[in-house]
Design an enzyme around this catalytic site. Structure first.
Site, PDB file in Angstrom:
ATOM      1  N   ASP A  14       0.833  -1.214   0.000  1.00  0.00           N
ATOM      2  CA  ASP A  14       0.000   0.000   0.000  1.00  0.00           C
ATOM      3  C   ASP A  14       0.863   1.258   0.000  1.00  0.00           C
ATOM      4  OD1 ASP A  14      -1.855  -1.691   2.552  1.00  0.00           O
ATOM      5  OD2 ASP A  14      -2.141  -1.817   0.389  1.00  0.00           O
ATOM      6  N   GLU A 195     -10.901   0.843  -4.244  1.00  0.00           N
ATOM      7  CA  GLU A 195     -10.254   1.318  -3.005  1.00  0.00           C
ATOM      8  C   GLU A 195      -8.966   2.040  -3.372  1.00  0.00           C
ATOM      9  OE1 GLU A 195      -9.525  -2.385  -0.927  1.00  0.00           O
ATOM     10  OE2 GLU A 195      -8.381  -3.205  -2.581  1.00  0.00           O
TER      11      GLU A 195
END
Ligand code: 6LW
Length: 542
Positions: A14, A195
């Site tokens: 991430d 997302e």
């Protein structure tokens, strides 16, 4: 040779990247591991150093009780008004996804916070709670001086598409107050699982990057653009700008969750998460990592990979294996190590009570979601060995200490010293296997004599073996079993639970009587035996 477009060593997944003048910074997730957030620094996008772990105190992050793989997800790092801004989520509940996902409610809790600092390696502020409407928050600083908080919107209602799109709301960069209404700006594409939003302004266009497809094999970096921040957004005509979906031979799988940075020379690079599965089991024992590669803008104003293929083009070079020994002769824990959940590490360990040793106090069960004394580092190669010397004299079976290969409370292999009912020391392995029953296995105990013990583990892809020796002896004793290292992977799981952290190796100590009986570790050695990313699909021998 430094590989072209390397896998970024020691990064978690991430990634969020920002450039300030000639300096690049990347923030990555740390989940239930403490301190919270890793920040790496580079000046050339190839050579990186870990320079900060900003969330260090209870007022910023207290993850006691957090479930496995919850905690800090997808931090976002940005720079505006002469300050660094870090937005992060503390996931408090994942809620086992119902088997069909459609009929049950998906009850999850995520809280998004903002901290800031005038220096990347300074003392970050106490957090301001922003919202709890979904995860993957990110800041966008528009060229009119206004800042906007983005995040994915979570719809918990039964029968709804849980990933309900990307919302934006203005944020006051001085107070953290959210202004005006929350606006749904992008519902995502047919890939779904929308997302990881990041927004960029270029040539009068708002370019939105999102992760779609879910963080497994269908993961993808998806882009859309609009003349208005609030949309409507037009999806990229080619589909995903980078993905390994449908490309089983790609060395990097699960590629998605990207972020962009522009160099002073005007090049555009993308960081993104990826996974390198074992050739035999398609399991990612290295968890999800971070890769980087150059991108380019077409004459049509759309971003593409350099060859236009949307293929991940990173890795493929031999990296220098890590070979690190820590003798615990300093009063602070080396930055290679982390512990779990608690903002009060003094309750778990001391580096001063016995100089030259890491003293772990016997605390809760291995796998506890509250106060377990376990200090460990990420596994970053398919073949590695780790060794430690421990001084430990357990009085009874409720006291244990040793060397552990740990993924989470449902999967680990733990070589530990304890005592039998006669108070005699013995050594054995406790394994937690992520089957439906969450079973645990205990190897046959072996009695050992007095004195310090050297414990060692050797991992080669899916094979894991332990041996040990008394410190005053040169004779190593192998345990007969070969344990399955592939359970220490994102893919091996009790169905419906999150598995985001990757595998760790480290030291642990328990005292279930509550007396806190300690174990003293004199050193910890971690040595890799391959870093040939190009051979991720084969057993690259060094
Ligand atoms: C992260 C989400 C994701 O917040 O996994 O792969 C979550 N994408 O964007 C945890 O890493």
């Amino acid at each position: 040779m430094t590989p072209r477009n390397p896998i970024l060593r020691g990064f978690n997944p991430d990634p969020s990247i920002v450039r300030v003048d000639a300096d690049y910074y990347v923030a990555t997730s740390t989940f239930e591991w403490y301190p919270g957030v890793l920040i790496h620094h580079s000046r050339d996008l190839t050579n990186w150093q870990l320079i900060g772990r900003p969330l260090i105190r209870a007022s910023q992050l207290d993850m006691r009780g957090n479930p496995d793989s919850c905690g800090v997800w997808a931090p976002d790092l940005s720079y505006a008004d002469d300050r660094f801004h870090l937005i992060y989520t503390d996931v408090k509940r994942y809620g086992q996804t119902t088997v069909d996902g459609a009929s049950g409610a998906s009850l999850r809790d995520f809280h998004n916070y903002w901290v800031s600092c005038d220096r990347i390696d300074g003392d970050w502020s106490d957090p301001v709670h922003l919202n709890s409407s979904g995860f993957d928050p990110a800041l966008f600083h528009d060229d009119d001086g206004r800042s906007w908080l983005l995040n994915m919107l979570w719809d918990h209602r039964p029968g709804r598409g849980r990933f309900a799109g990307i919302v934006a709301q203005e944020m006051d960069l001085r107070s953290g107050a959210l202004l005006g209404d929350r606006r749904l700006i992008f519902e995502g594409t047919a890939l779904g699982f929308t997302e990881g939003p990041h927004l960029y302004k270029r040539d009068g266009w708002y370019h939105l990057i999102v992760a779609e497809g879910g963080t497994e094999r269908n993961h993808a970096v998806v882009m859309a653009r609009s003349r208005s921040l609030f949309g409507p957004y037009e999806a990229h005509p080619d589909g995903p700008v980078l993905t390994a979906m449908g490309k089983p031979d790609a060395a990097l799988q699960r590629t998605g969750h990207g972020d962009l940075v522009e160099t002073p020379q005007g090049e555009t690079w993308m960081v993104y998460l990826c996974g390198r599965p074992l050739p035999s089991s398609d399991r990612c024992v290295l968890g999800r990592e971070t890769a980087i590669q150059p991108m380019c803008w077409g004459d049509d104003g759309w971003l593409r990979t350099v060859d236009g293929s949307a293929n991940p083009d990173s890795g493929g070079g031999r990296e220098t294996p890590v070979d690190e020994r820590h003798d615990f002769d300093r009063v602070d824990l080396p930055a290679a190590f982390q512990w779990l959940r608690t903002p009060y590490p003094d309750q778990l360990f001391s580096l001063t009570e016995r100089p030259g040793h890491l003293r772990l106090y016997g605390r809760e069960t291995i796998g506890s979601h509250f106060t377990q004394a376990l200090v460990a580092r990420r596994q970053q190669a398919f073949r590695y060995s780790a060794e430690t010397k421990v001084d430990f004299d357990p009085r009874h079976f409720q006291q244990a200490a040793g060397l552990v290969c740990y993924y989470n409370s449902t999967k680990f292999h733990y070589l530990h010293i304890t005592a039998d009912d006669d108070g005699q020391r013995q050594i054995q392995v406790l394994s937690a296997i992520p089957s439906g029953q969450g079973s645990t296995l205990l190897s046959a105990p072996v009695r050992i004599g007095a004195g310090a013990v050297v414990l060692r583990v050797q991992v080669d892809h899916e094979a894991l073996r332990f041996d040990y020796r008394l410190a005053e002896s040169a004779d190593w004793c192998w345990l007969p079993e070969t344990f399955d290292a592939s359970i220490l992977s994102d893919e091996a799981t009790v169905p419906g639970l999150p598995n985001f952290t990757g595998a760790f190796v480290g030291m642990a100590c328990q005292d279930l009587s509550g007396a806190g009986h300690p174990a003293d570790f004199a050193y910890f050695q971690y040595r890799e035996h391959d870093r040939d990313i190009g051979n991720a699909q084969t057993r690259g021998d060094t």
